[in-house]
Design an enzyme around this catalytic site. Structure first.
Site: not given
Ligand code: C5P
Length: 238
Positions: A80, A139
């Site tokens: 953010d 991943t």
């Protein structure tokens, strides 16, 4: 699973191994998370609270796992504007977590704001300093161009993070670029085990041999037919 019966079948695991294994409690219910945490404690020293569990139970989940003796890894992958990240990490730093993730995609200023907020929150609460971890590339993502991981490792360093989250296949480049950063590797699977949505999975042996400091293990254990046996096999292999 009856933890007492299942534990008795397996050799006792050294504390140094438990400290390197983080159990991903990816459930949306603290009762279930607590049950898994109790049953798998002989093999895991770190409990990872992710978006599901933090959304359902928030700070209570962290307190409950700390009460069981776990170090808590809060995996919110914050991303953010720096001010918002700084204010949130100040709150999170007061909860007693050992690790917190922020997304390296947020850039140096965002990471720095998070690192400072986390440190200040812990300080204000009189708690030990937690470690900020920058997530490099998920991943589950095998499409990132090759320059992305080195860039994000540099961003993590410049942002003052204490570690990075990365796939086992990126360990070598991380060791070369930033040897002092702690290396945290998810996507761990026993050889031949189901990969689920992990595109860049690795065995615990490979991750450990290539320099992973902390291995994050979720479904390879929590969804195994015999979770205690799977946890024991992973612990024995590192
Ligand atoms: O079940 P599994 O072992 O695949 O769980 C991996 C855990 O690690 C999940 O909680 C996921 O959110 C987290 N993770 C990941 N890849 C990253 C960072 C965190 O899989 N790069």
């Amino acid at each position: 699973m009856n933890s007492d019966e299942s534990v008795a079948e397996f050799p006792v695991v050294d504390e140094s191994v438990r400290r390197r294994l983080a159990l991903a409690l990816d459930v949306d219910d603290l009762v279930e998370a607590h049950r898994l945490a109790v049953a798998l404690k002989p093999w895991f020293g770190v409990a990872k609270v992710g978006l599901e569990l933090f959304s359902s139970d928030g700070p209570d989940a962290i307190g409950a796992l700390r009460d069981l003796g776990y170090s808590v890894f809060l995996d919110l992958k914050l991303f953010d504007i720096p001010t918002t990240v700084n204010r949130s990490t100040k709150v999170l730093g007061s909860l007693g977590v050992e690790y917190l993730t922020l997304h390296a995609l947020g850039g140096v200023d965002m990471l720095r704001a998070g690192v400072e907020g986390l440190a200040e929150g812990a300080d204000n609460a009189g708690l030990p300093q937690p470690t900020s971890l920058a997530v490099t590339v998920l991943t589950s993502d095998d499409t990132a161009p090759p320059h992305i991981v080195p860039n994000r490792v540099r961003v993590a360093l410049e942002g003052g993070c204490g570690g990075i989250v990365l796939a086992a296949s990126d360990l070598q480049i991380a060791r070369e670029l930033a040897p002092r950063l702690k290396r945290v590797v998810p996507g761990i699977r026993l050889a031949g085990g189901a990969r689920h949505d992990q595109a860049r999975a690795a065995t615990p042996q490979d991750a450990a041999a290539n320099g992973a400091d902390l291995l994050v293990v979720g479904r390879a254990v929590t969804k195994a037919e015999d979770p205690a046996a799977a946890a024991a096999a992973i612990a024995a292999s590192i």
